[in-house]
Enzyme design. Structure first.
Site, PDB file in Angstrom:
ATOM      1  N   HIS A 222       0.845  -1.206   0.000  1.00 15.67           N
ATOM      2  CA  HIS A 222       0.000   0.000   0.000  1.00 15.67           C
ATOM      3  C   HIS A 222       0.881   1.258   0.000  1.00 15.67           C
ATOM      4  O   HIS A 222       0.836   2.068   0.931  1.00 15.67           O
ATOM      5  CB  HIS A 222      -0.932   0.000   1.215  1.00 15.67           C
ATOM      6  CG  HIS A 222      -2.371   0.159   0.866  1.00 15.67           C
ATOM      7  ND1 HIS A 222      -3.064  -0.758   0.128  1.00 15.67           N
ATOM      8  CD2 HIS A 222      -3.258   1.160   1.148  1.00 15.67           C
ATOM      9  CE1 HIS A 222      -4.313  -0.372  -0.024  1.00 15.67           C
ATOM     10  NE2 HIS A 222      -4.456   0.802   0.568  1.00 15.67           N
ATOM     11  N   GLY A 227      -5.363   5.443  -4.265  1.00 15.86           N
ATOM     12  CA  GLY A 227      -5.217   4.872  -5.600  1.00 15.86           C
ATOM     13  C   GLY A 227      -4.459   3.564  -5.651  1.00 15.86           C
ATOM     14  O   GLY A 227      -4.120   3.090  -6.746  1.00 15.86           O
ATOM     15  N   ARG A 230      -6.395   0.655  -7.725  1.00 12.72           N
ATOM     16  CA  ARG A 230      -6.402   0.848  -9.179  1.00 12.72           C
ATOM     17  C   ARG A 230      -4.996   0.704  -9.769  1.00 12.72           C
ATOM     18  O   ARG A 230      -4.816   0.078 -10.814  1.00 12.72           O
ATOM     19  CB  ARG A 230      -6.989   2.223  -9.517  1.00 12.72           C
ATOM     20  CG  ARG A 230      -8.504   2.303  -9.322  1.00 12.72           C
ATOM     21  CD  ARG A 230      -8.996   3.744  -9.331  1.00 12.72           C
ATOM     22  NE  ARG A 230      -8.644   4.432  -8.093  1.00 12.72           N
ATOM     23  CZ  ARG A 230      -8.635   5.745  -7.941  1.00 12.72           C
ATOM     24  NH1 ARG A 230      -8.932   6.528  -8.981  1.00 12.72           N
ATOM     25  NH2 ARG A 230      -8.331   6.285  -6.782  1.00 12.72           N
ATOM     26  N   ARG A 233      -4.070  -3.000  -9.807  1.00 11.07           N
ATOM     27  CA  ARG A 233      -4.703  -3.779 -10.885  1.00 11.07           C
ATOM     28  C   ARG A 233      -4.104  -3.428 -12.241  1.00 11.07           C
ATOM     29  O   ARG A 233      -4.076  -4.269 -13.150  1.00 11.07           O
ATOM     30  CB  ARG A 233      -6.224  -3.593 -10.848  1.00 11.07           C
ATOM     31  CG  ARG A 233      -6.863  -4.350  -9.673  1.00 11.07           C
ATOM     32  CD  ARG A 233      -8.374  -4.239  -9.649  1.00 11.07           C
ATOM     33  NE  ARG A 233      -8.837  -2.914  -9.268  1.00 11.07           N
ATOM     34  CZ  ARG A 233      -8.990  -2.493  -8.016  1.00 11.07           C
ATOM     35  NH1 ARG A 233      -8.675  -3.287  -7.003  1.00 11.07           N
ATOM     36  NH2 ARG A 233      -9.448  -1.280  -7.757  1.00 11.07           N
TER      37      ARG A 233
END
Length: 417
Positions: A222, A227, A230, A233
């Site tokens: 993290h 964001g 997103r 991914r």
């Protein structure tokens, strides 16, 4: 091995509640580095990795009736951006995104904050695929921050764009002591990102396994204030493109993960075990493989629907000269679902006059309709394209791929009447 470390939260003196102001102890998770990690996968999982990789490759093969995969690829990339954003609570449909994209292309301001955020996701995916275009290039932490910067530039969270965190963060709760999950303390972030970049630059694991592990590690680290989901991914698509598996078309994995959001979050949580993470990683890898395979199978069906739609467009137009502006524009419509004449002319490489005549012919045939972008700018929208995608999205939102058998498990547009 991954481990939890106890840390002390000093409290926030300016907090509104006593809980926020009070110091407390919390457990932060420090994951195992990925470079050199050994995973003894069961034979069934290894076989599934091979099978799903073949499905991703098949999605990138030529599809009967589609002369060019680029329009399909571009449309599915937008769909991936929309679904990835939906997981984070940024709900926007593909038509609204396409109209906002057309507005931006015309140099007009996009006033819809959600649309700006999803447009940022499209740009982040584009940036990730650009980084992945040279498989021999070593991925760096700077590449990861560039992807994140593309995601947030132009949004209300722009101040965090591309900035790796330098303090403790957490997910849920008013402080890390009440959080659902606490990522590694800030003093571990730099070395963990270096390790992640080195791992993605290698090929010690099959591409699908590498994409799954890279994503779960990114989400655990993290590294940004916002964001992370997103950007993480987008990292999946970077790995699949870099490894030569998804050479042209991204599998819209997020469309499936959005349907299985609770299982997705739970599977990621299981990778954060104290000690050996093998069983937790296996649960996540199995879910990821299932989602990717489902995305590929249903995207291939959508490609067939797209080919059928293009045939109907051409039938309505009648005879079209090969390589004419009309011919090129019909092929390009999924890439330009909403467009102006100037944008279309630049895209197909024809003069404004020739493109304008082609657009007029498409309007007369009912292939495109006139719409507005902004308050008064004239644009055109492909007829039937968003309706076809709605059917595809509803299919992926149904656990059994059939909404009459099992209704969608997340909000989706109504089926066109």
């Amino acid at each position: 091995m991954g481990r939890y470390e106890e840390r002390v939260w000093p409290g926030n003196p300016t907090g509104s509640t006593r809980t926020e102001r009070t110091s407390c102890r919390f457990q932060a998770y420090v994951p195992e580095p990925l470079v050199g990690i050994k995973l003894d996968l069961p034979a069934s999982a290894a076989a599934d990795i091979v099978d799903v990789e073949q499905q991703v490759r098949h999605l990138n093969d030529a599809h009967p009736g589609l002369a060019n995969l680029e329009p399909l690829a571009r449309f599915l990339l937008r769909a991936e951006a929309v679904a990835s954003s939906n997981i984070e609570g940024l709900v926007l449909n593909v038509r609204r995104l396409a109209r906002s994209e057309a507005t931006e292309r015309e140099g007009l301001p996009v006033t819809d904050e959600t649309a700006r955020a999803v447009l940022g996701n499209v740009k982040a995916l584009d940036e990730a695929l650009t980084v992945a275009s040279d498989p021999n290039r070593t991925l760096t932490v700077a590449d990861l921050t560039t992807i994140h910067k593309a995601l947030l530039i132009g949004t209300r969270d722009e101040r965090w764009a591309g900035i790796v965190r330098s303090e403790q963060n957490w997910i849920g709760g008013v402080n890390p002591c009440s959080a659902a999950f606490v990522p590694p303390p800030e003093d571990y972030v730099s070395e963990l990102l270096d390790d992640l970049a080195a791992y993605v630059s290698g090929d010690e694991h099959p591409a699908l396994l590498q994409a799954a592990l890279a994503h779960s590690q990114f989400e655990t680290i993290h590294p940004f204030a916002d964001g992370n989901g997103r950007a993480g991914r987008a990292l999946i698509q970077l790995v699949l493109r870099r490894r030569g598996v998804a050479t042209r078309v991204v599998p819209p994995v997020s469309l499936v993960l959005a349907t299985q959001a609770d299982a997705y979050i739970d599977a990621l949580d299981q990778t954060r075990a104290d000690g050996s993470t093998l069983s937790g990683q296996l649960s996540w890898v199995e879910l990821f493989l299932s989602a990717t395979g489902r995305a590929c199978r249903d995207a291939s069906r959508f490609a067939t629907d797209l080919a059928s739609l293009e045939r109907s467009w051409r039938e309505s137009l009648g005879r079209v000269r090969a390589n004419s502006a009309t011919d090129l524009l019909v092929t390009a419509l999924p890439s330009l679902p909403v467009f102006s004449v100037a944008t279309a002319a630049a895209h197909i490489g024809r003069t404004f006059q020739a493109t304008s005549e082609a657009v007029n012919r498409l309007v007369e045939a009912g292939t495109v309709r006139q719409v507005k972008v902004g308050r008064r700018n004239r644009a055109f929208e492909a007829v039937g394209l968003f309706e076809a995608f709605t059917g595809f999205e509803r299919l992926l939102a149904s656990p059994d791929a059939e909404t009459q058998v099992s209704p969608p498990e997340r909000p989706v547009p109504q089926r066109p009447q």
